[in-house]
Design an enzyme around this catalytic site. Structure first.
Site, PDB file in Angstrom:
ATOM      1  N   CYS A 171       0.840  -1.202   0.000  1.00 25.98           N
ATOM      2  CA  CYS A 171       0.000   0.000   0.000  1.00 25.98           C
ATOM      3  C   CYS A 171       0.877   1.255   0.000  1.00 25.98           C
ATOM      4  O   CYS A 171       1.710   1.435   0.887  1.00 25.98           O
ATOM      5  CB  CYS A 171      -0.894  -0.013   1.244  1.00 25.98           C
TER       6      CYS A 171
HETATM    7  C1  LIG Z   1      -3.948   2.615  -1.222  1.00 23.98           C
HETATM    8  S1  LIG Z   1      -4.156   1.124  -0.648  1.00 23.98           S
HETATM    9  O1  LIG Z   1      -4.002   0.107  -1.551  1.00 23.98           O
HETATM   10  C2  LIG Z   1      -5.371   0.975   0.384  1.00 23.98           C
HETATM   11  C3  LIG Z   1      -5.408  -0.331   1.034  1.00 23.98           C
HETATM   12  C4  LIG Z   1      -6.654  -0.754   1.731  1.00 23.98           C
HETATM   13  N1  LIG Z   1      -7.257  -1.848   1.090  1.00 23.98           N
HETATM   14  C5  LIG Z   1      -7.699   0.290   1.831  1.00 23.98           C
HETATM   15  O2  LIG Z   1      -8.502   0.449   0.936  1.00 23.98           O
HETATM   16  O3  LIG Z   1      -7.729   0.945   2.828  1.00 23.98           O
END
Ligand SMILES: C[S@](=O)CC[C@H](N)C(=O)O
Length: 222
Positions: free
Chosen positions: A64
């Site tokens: 992320c």
């Molecule tokens: C920018 S990321 O991949 C965010 C990760 C997480 N699944 C969320 O949506 O909070």
């Protein structure tokens, strides 16, 4: 309680790094009605953007991009960070496109750094310490090609240093490193709300410091 439990720890021979690499516990990324994904050769072009005078680009995928960006913001000599998508099949992808897990884009942080203030090796050290480079297309509970581990280089020197650092890192780990090391391709800047996301407050409005050399643990969401 830590909102970011680590699902799978890297098998370190040495002591693990202190920073939490940001694995989450959220719903699957898939959207209900993915937009039509059209492959484009433009996406395969090199990143021809120009950094600010006296600066160089470096680019990393390590899960992320929110937490990875904040970690790089804190490095002295890093003058700019942007989050975005690269190495996928389509031109101008949106976050929703990428989350369909059909475009093959990686979430990346493109860093600008002043090589007189910060070495590329410093950036590489942070990269390795921020994530588990042994899990293919996943970081903890975040699964999908967008979460793969990658170093995207801009110069032959960066490539050499990246490959050397991978070899060195491999000596510390029992599992095989799956990090890809490839030339930087076209960089698609992510939507404005993703930029400096955690420094701006993240999901819960708890801003986390991007101050240089700040060592506060990084929370994935805010
Ligand atoms: C920018 S990321 O991949 C965010 C990760 C997480 N699944 C969320 O949506 O909070």
């Amino acid at each position: 309680m830590d909102p970011c439990p680590i699902a799978q720890e890297p098998q370190l021979v040495q002591a693990p790094a202190a920073i939490d690499p940001c694995p989450i516990t959220e719903k699957p990324q898939l959207v209900e009605k993915p937009a039509a994904i059209v492959p484009s050769p433009i996406a395969q072009e090199p990143d021809n953007d120009i950094p600010a005078p006296g600066n160089q680009f470096a680019e990393f995928a390590a899960g992320c991009f929110w937490g990875v960006e904040l970690a790089f913001q804190r490095i002295p000599g890093v003058t700019e960070t942007e989050v975005g998508y690269t190495h996928g099949i389509s031109h101008n992808p949106t976050y929703e496109d990428v989350c369909t897990n059909t475009t093959n884009h990686a979430e990346v942080v493109r860093v600008q750094y002043d090589p007189n203030e910060c070495t590329y090796e410093t950036l590489l050290d942070l990269f390795w310490s921020r994530h588990d480079p042994t899990t293919l297309n996943r970081q903890g509970k975040l699964v999908g090609a967008q979460y793969r581990s990658g170093i995207y280089f801009y110069t032959a020197e960066q490539e050499k240093l990246a490959r050397e650092s991978l070899e060195n890192e491999q000596k510390k780990l029992e599992k095989k490193i799956v990090t890809e090391i490839l030339p930087a391709k076209k960089f698609y800047k992510a939507e404005e709300y993703h930029q400096h996301y955690l420094a701006k407050g993240g999901r819960y409005g708890n801003a986390q410091s991007p101050a240089k050399s700040c060592k506060d643990p990084i929370r994935c969401y805010g």
